[in-house]
Design a protein around this motif. Structure first.
Motif, mmCIF file in Angstrom:
data_model
loop_
_atom_site.group_PDB
_atom_site.id
_atom_site.type_symbol
_atom_site.label_atom_id
_atom_site.label_comp_id
_atom_site.label_asym_id
_atom_site.label_seq_id
_atom_site.Cartn_x
_atom_site.Cartn_y
_atom_site.Cartn_z
ATOM 1 N N GLN A 1 -23.578 -3.593 5.000
ATOM 2 C CA GLN A 1 -23.799 -4.993 5.319
ATOM 3 C C GLN A 1 -23.295 -5.288 6.725
ATOM 4 N N VAL A 2 -23.816 -6.376 7.282
ATOM 5 C CA VAL A 2 -23.426 -6.834 8.601
ATOM 6 C C VAL A 2 -22.743 -8.188 8.456
ATOM 7 N N HIS A 3 -21.591 -8.326 9.098
ATOM 8 C CA HIS A 3 -20.861 -9.581 9.089
ATOM 9 C C HIS A 3 -20.809 -10.133 10.504
ATOM 10 N N LEU A 4 -21.080 -11.422 10.642
ATOM 11 C CA LEU A 4 -21.117 -12.084 11.929
ATOM 12 C C LEU A 4 -20.095 -13.212 11.951
ATOM 13 N N VAL A 5 -19.273 -13.229 12.991
ATOM 14 C CA VAL A 5 -18.260 -14.260 13.161
ATOM 15 C C VAL A 5 -18.447 -14.913 14.517
ATOM 16 N N GLU A 6 -18.608 -16.231 14.520
ATOM 17 C CA GLU A 6 -18.851 -16.977 15.739
ATOM 18 C C GLU A 6 -17.574 -17.644 16.238
ATOM 19 N N SER A 7 -17.535 -17.859 17.544
ATOM 20 C CA SER A 7 -16.447 -18.583 18.167
ATOM 21 C C SER A 7 -16.955 -19.235 19.445
ATOM 22 N N LEU A 20 -20.779 -19.425 23.703
ATOM 23 C CA LEU A 20 -20.599 -19.033 22.316
ATOM 24 C C LEU A 20 -20.586 -17.510 22.210
ATOM 25 N N SER A 21 -19.753 -16.993 21.330
ATOM 26 C CA SER A 21 -19.681 -15.560 21.102
ATOM 27 C C SER A 21 -19.907 -15.260 19.629
ATOM 28 N N CYS A 22 -20.512 -14.118 19.375
ATOM 29 C CA CYS A 22 -20.781 -13.673 18.015
ATOM 30 C C CYS A 22 -20.356 -12.222 17.900
ATOM 31 N N ALA A 23 -19.382 -11.953 17.049
ATOM 32 C CA ALA A 23 -18.876 -10.603 16.845
ATOM 33 C C ALA A 23 -19.464 -10.025 15.561
ATOM 34 N N ALA A 24 -20.084 -8.863 15.668
ATOM 35 C CA ALA A 24 -20.710 -8.201 14.526
ATOM 36 C C ALA A 24 -19.856 -7.042 14.048
ATOM 37 N N SER A 25 -19.796 -6.871 12.750
ATOM 38 C CA SER A 25 -19.090 -5.747 12.159
ATOM 39 C C SER A 25 -19.899 -5.212 10.987
ATOM 40 N N GLY A 26 -19.550 -4.015 10.541
ATOM 41 C CA GLY A 26 -20.283 -3.387 9.466
ATOM 42 C C GLY A 26 -21.348 -2.452 10.000
ATOM 43 N N ARG A 27 -22.388 -2.264 9.225
ATOM 44 C CA ARG A 27 -23.463 -1.344 9.587
ATOM 45 C C ARG A 27 -24.503 -2.039 10.454
ATOM 46 N N THR A 28 -24.314 -1.945 11.760
ATOM 47 C CA THR A 28 -25.225 -2.571 12.710
ATOM 48 C C THR A 28 -26.329 -1.645 13.184
#
Length: 127
Positions: A1-7, A20-28
């Motif tokens: 899964q892919v998780h996205l966190v915005e700031s 704006l920034s978006c950090a992705a984690s998991g299987r990208t």
């Protein structure tokens, strides 16, 4: 899964800038494109911009933000940014980062074809 966190959301004056920034984690590895969408109260979700995850990073912008907003990526950091300049009150909305594993490029402006979504960041532009 892919998780996205915005700031990076916040309150700015007309004509100001915000990033704006978006950090992705998991299987990208299976992600083909990432995009930004926004939704104002009473309105439908609106496409803002998208960028391909691999290759040269081709971009597409909505007419409403063209020449004012810039989408960029940093694959080493797994981040996607949206630089917003010359902000207007009509830009006020909740902004969402999204990722899609669809390979049908002409559907990348359609929110229905994005699999993963950030939590949203409020952007308010005062007049």
């Amino acid at each position: 899964q892919v998780h996205l966190v915005e700031s990076g959301g916040g309150l700015v004056q007309t004509g100001g800038s915000l990033r704006l920034s978006c950090a992705a984690s998991g299987r990208t590895i299976h992600v083909n494109a990432m995009g930004w969408f926004r939704q104002a109260p009473g309105n439908e979700r609106e496409f803002i911009a998208r960028i391909t995850w691999s290759g040269g990073g081709s971009t597409v912008y909505a007419d409403s933000v063209k020449d004012r907003f810039t989408i960029s990526r940093d694959n080493a950091k797994n981040t996607v940014d949206l630089q917003m300049n010359s902000l207007k009150p009509e830009d006020t909305a909740v902004y969402y980062c999204a990722a899609t594993d669809s390979s049908i490029w002409y559907r990348w402006q359609n929110s229905d074809y994005y699999n993963y979504w950030g939590q949203g960041a409020q952007v308010t532009v005062s007049s």
